[in-house]
Scaffold this motif. Sequence first.
Motif, mmCIF file in Angstrom:
data_model
loop_
_atom_site.group_PDB
_atom_site.id
_atom_site.type_symbol
_atom_site.label_atom_id
_atom_site.label_comp_id
_atom_site.label_asym_id
_atom_site.label_seq_id
_atom_site.Cartn_x
_atom_site.Cartn_y
_atom_site.Cartn_z
ATOM 1 N N UNK A 137 -2.956 -11.214 -3.096
ATOM 2 C CA UNK A 137 -2.539 -12.148 -3.908
ATOM 3 C C UNK A 137 -3.225 -13.088 -4.568
ATOM 4 N N UNK A 138 -4.180 -13.216 -3.631
ATOM 5 C CA UNK A 138 -5.443 -14.349 -4.087
ATOM 6 C C UNK A 138 -5.948 -13.668 -5.163
ATOM 7 N N UNK A 139 -6.507 -12.139 -5.270
ATOM 8 C CA UNK A 139 -7.097 -11.642 -6.228
ATOM 9 C C UNK A 139 -6.467 -11.497 -7.429
ATOM 10 N N UNK A 140 -5.040 -11.133 -7.349
ATOM 11 C CA UNK A 140 -4.078 -11.062 -8.393
ATOM 12 C C UNK A 140 -3.941 -12.324 -9.145
ATOM 13 N N UNK A 141 -3.675 -13.442 -8.522
ATOM 14 C CA UNK A 141 -3.624 -14.609 -9.065
ATOM 15 C C UNK A 141 -4.895 -15.299 -9.861
ATOM 16 N N UNK A 142 -6.098 -15.020 -9.147
ATOM 17 C CA UNK A 142 -7.390 -15.407 -9.737
ATOM 18 C C UNK A 142 -7.549 -14.672 -10.972
ATOM 19 N N UNK A 143 -7.214 -13.309 -11.161
ATOM 20 C CA UNK A 143 -7.436 -12.341 -12.323
ATOM 21 C C UNK A 143 -6.382 -12.769 -13.356
ATOM 22 N N UNK A 144 -5.068 -12.514 -12.892
ATOM 23 C CA UNK A 144 -4.088 -12.516 -13.882
ATOM 24 C C UNK A 144 -3.559 -13.881 -14.584
ATOM 25 N N UNK A 145 -3.757 -14.762 -13.639
ATOM 26 C CA UNK A 145 -3.106 -16.063 -13.957
ATOM 27 C C UNK A 145 -4.209 -17.251 -14.322
ATOM 28 N N UNK A 146 -5.175 -17.045 -13.609
ATOM 29 C CA UNK A 146 -6.332 -18.078 -13.872
ATOM 30 C C UNK A 146 -7.584 -17.416 -14.594
ATOM 31 N N UNK A 147 -7.310 -16.106 -15.182
ATOM 32 C CA UNK A 147 -8.229 -15.569 -15.986
ATOM 33 C C UNK A 147 -9.700 -15.322 -15.419
ATOM 34 N N UNK A 149 -12.867 -13.137 -14.056
ATOM 35 C CA UNK A 149 -13.450 -11.944 -14.043
ATOM 36 C C UNK A 149 -13.576 -11.571 -12.653
ATOM 37 N N UNK A 150 -13.601 -10.292 -12.349
ATOM 38 C CA UNK A 150 -13.706 -9.605 -11.228
ATOM 39 C C UNK A 150 -15.036 -10.054 -10.375
ATOM 40 N N UNK A 151 -15.965 -10.345 -10.915
ATOM 41 C CA UNK A 151 -17.295 -10.918 -10.421
ATOM 42 C C UNK A 151 -17.211 -12.340 -9.925
ATOM 43 N N UNK A 152 -16.554 -13.131 -10.790
ATOM 44 C CA UNK A 152 -16.153 -14.498 -10.292
ATOM 45 C C UNK A 152 -15.190 -14.588 -9.101
ATOM 46 N N UNK A 153 -14.212 -13.655 -9.359
ATOM 47 C CA UNK A 153 -13.374 -13.382 -8.131
ATOM 48 C C UNK A 153 -14.235 -13.289 -6.600
ATOM 49 N N UNK A 154 -15.011 -12.279 -6.701
ATOM 50 C CA UNK A 154 -15.849 -11.817 -5.673
ATOM 51 C C UNK A 154 -16.694 -13.204 -5.028
ATOM 52 N N UNK A 155 -17.294 -13.799 -6.013
ATOM 53 C CA UNK A 155 -17.969 -15.003 -5.578
ATOM 54 C C UNK A 155 -16.958 -16.105 -4.878
ATOM 55 N N UNK A 156 -15.999 -16.209 -5.492
ATOM 56 C CA UNK A 156 -14.897 -17.331 -5.167
ATOM 57 C C UNK A 156 -14.199 -17.200 -3.802
ATOM 58 N N UNK A 157 -14.208 -15.624 -3.518
ATOM 59 C CA UNK A 157 -13.634 -15.265 -2.191
ATOM 60 C C UNK A 157 -14.378 -14.820 -1.348
ATOM 61 N N UNK A 158 -15.813 -14.882 -1.656
ATOM 62 C CA UNK A 158 -16.850 -14.480 -0.901
ATOM 63 C C UNK A 158 -16.798 -12.825 -0.222
#
Length: 196
Positions: A137-147, A149-158
Amino acid sequence: MQDQSTNIKNLLIKVAEDDERSFGQLFKIYYNQLGDYIMRITESEHLAEEIVQDVFYKIWVNRKSLIEIDCFKAYLLIVAKNQALGCLKKIAREKRRNKEWVSNVLQQAINDDEDIISTNIGNLIDEAVELLPPQQKKVYIFSRRDGLKQEEIARELNISLQTVKKHMVLALRFLKNNLRSNIGMFILFFTGFFKN
């Protein structure tokens, strides 16, 4: 021929003097001929009957001018032709207006349907997202709703980039299957939601 012409002229004079019986005779003499003539123009028996009635009504209304007519048959055919063409033009205008109206109504219905479909699909997606496991859910929301990138999501979620990709694939697969069971393949194809 001369007798018939004189007879018609006498009828016209009597009609001009408000003689309804003479008008009835005139009507009987020309009704079928006029009907056939108009039928060839309109190609409609119903329309031809209506126009014949209208033509004779006009003749009765303008009966005072009948005295001045030398060739009543020619006059009658001209009045009938004008009446028939006017009627056909009116029908064509009405058909065009009706076609435009139907087109506008259909376009509005299509627009309304698209709005309803978009709203319903959005609601179904929101409901399905709520069913995702927390990390997906977090990955999906960061990607689709917040826009992000996958690299940014990886850093955000560690987490690793591979883990982000895996969560995204699993989340999309779940959402796709959930939506498929709720709205069918046609809607998925129609909206192009899962096209990359």
